[in-house]
Motif scaffolding. Structure first.
Motif, PDB file in Angstrom:
ATOM      1  N   THR A 206     -11.056 -14.838 -14.629  1.00 55.80           N
ATOM      2  CA  THR A 206     -10.219 -14.301 -13.555  1.00 55.80           C
ATOM      3  C   THR A 206      -8.666 -14.544 -14.100  1.00 55.80           C
ATOM      4  OG1 THR A 206     -10.402 -16.208 -12.055  1.00 55.80           O
ATOM      5  CG2 THR A 206     -11.773 -14.260 -11.621  1.00 55.80           C
TER       6      THR A 206
ATOM      7  N   VAL B  41      -5.733 -11.027  -8.502  1.00 60.51           N
ATOM      8  CA  VAL B  41      -6.703 -11.133  -9.272  1.00 60.51           C
ATOM      9  C   VAL B  41      -7.516 -12.079  -9.410  1.00 60.51           C
ATOM     10  CG1 VAL B  41      -7.479 -10.495 -11.675  1.00 60.51           C
ATOM     11  CG2 VAL B  41      -5.787  -9.151 -10.792  1.00 60.51           C
ATOM     12  N   THR B  42      -6.661 -13.509  -9.347  1.00 61.61           N
ATOM     13  CA  THR B  42      -7.426 -14.714  -9.343  1.00 61.61           C
ATOM     14  C   THR B  42      -8.201 -15.064  -8.275  1.00 61.61           C
ATOM     15  OG1 THR B  42      -5.629 -16.076  -9.001  1.00 61.61           O
ATOM     16  CG2 THR B  42      -6.449 -15.596 -11.576  1.00 61.61           C
TER      17      THR B  42
ATOM     18  N   LEU C  31      -8.002 -12.085 -16.932  1.00 65.42           N
ATOM     19  CA  LEU C  31      -7.981 -10.742 -16.477  1.00 65.42           C
ATOM     20  C   LEU C  31      -6.572 -10.427 -15.677  1.00 65.42           C
ATOM     21  CD1 LEU C  31     -11.685  -9.846 -14.891  1.00 65.42           C
ATOM     22  CD2 LEU C  31     -10.571  -8.696 -16.806  1.00 65.42           C
ATOM     23  N   GLY C  32      -6.095 -11.485 -15.041  1.00 65.85           N
ATOM     24  CA  GLY C  32      -4.847 -11.359 -14.202  1.00 65.85           C
ATOM     25  C   GLY C  32      -3.637 -11.366 -15.291  1.00 65.85           C
TER      26      GLY C  32
ATOM     27  N   ILE D 101      -4.039  -7.788 -17.133  1.00 71.75           N
ATOM     28  CA  ILE D 101      -3.591  -6.629 -16.087  1.00 71.75           C
ATOM     29  C   ILE D 101      -1.986  -6.787 -15.955  1.00 71.75           C
ATOM     30  CG2 ILE D 101      -3.625  -6.131 -13.702  1.00 71.75           C
ATOM     31  CD1 ILE D 101      -6.583  -6.655 -13.900  1.00 71.75           C
TER      32      ILE D 101
ATOM     33  N   GLY E 120     -10.954 -12.153  -7.827  1.00 67.12           N
ATOM     34  CA  GLY E 120     -12.034 -12.267  -8.683  1.00 67.12           C
ATOM     35  C   GLY E 120     -12.678 -13.745  -8.345  1.00 67.12           C
TER      36      GLY E 120
END
Length: 128
Positions: free
Chosen positions: A14, A106-107, A17-18, A21, A110
């Motif tokens: 996560t 996101v974290t 991804l964060g 993004i 996620g």
């Protein structure tokens, strides 16, 4: 032990991804491929260490901000991760604010979603 390992892997995924993004969506947030892994590891480690510390300090001295602990630790972890050359760079106040919000969202989401999926599967496997 496996549960801890799953949490650690979910956290790393996560965070990655964060950061990705945030770097795609926000001008002023740059993530270099060469330092991506270092940025993810430093951020995740800093957030893991700082979370309980910031919570205890806020609980003791500023209890009204307890709800924003995740945002505060995300901001501090981004700040620490940005010190390592060749990884994460954040320029401008708006990039810091928006980057913190996006990485935190996101974290958090996620972690909840992936945690529910993988830990539920793990629980079902144990019962079988």
């Amino acid at each position: 032990m496996i549960r801890f390992l799953l949490h650690a892997i979910i956290n790393l995924v996560t965070v990655a991804l964060g950061l990705l993004i945030a770097s795609w969506l926000i001008p002023g947030v740059t993530l270099q491929p060469a330092g991506f892994t270092v940025a993810v590891l430093v951020f995740a480690l800093a957030q893991g260490i700082l979370g309980p510390f910031v919570f205890n300090v806020a609980r003791q001295y500023a209890s009204p901000i307890l709800g924003g602990i995740g945002l505060v630790t995300t901001l501090i972890a981004l700040f620490i991760a940005s010190f390592f050359d060749g990884g994460l760079q954040i320029r401008g106040v708006s990039a810091w604010v928006l980057g913190t919000l996006i990485v935190w969202i996101v974290t958090a989401l996620g972690g909840w979603i992936l945690g529910a999926i993988f830990l539920k599967k793990r629980s079902e496997q144990r019962k079988a």
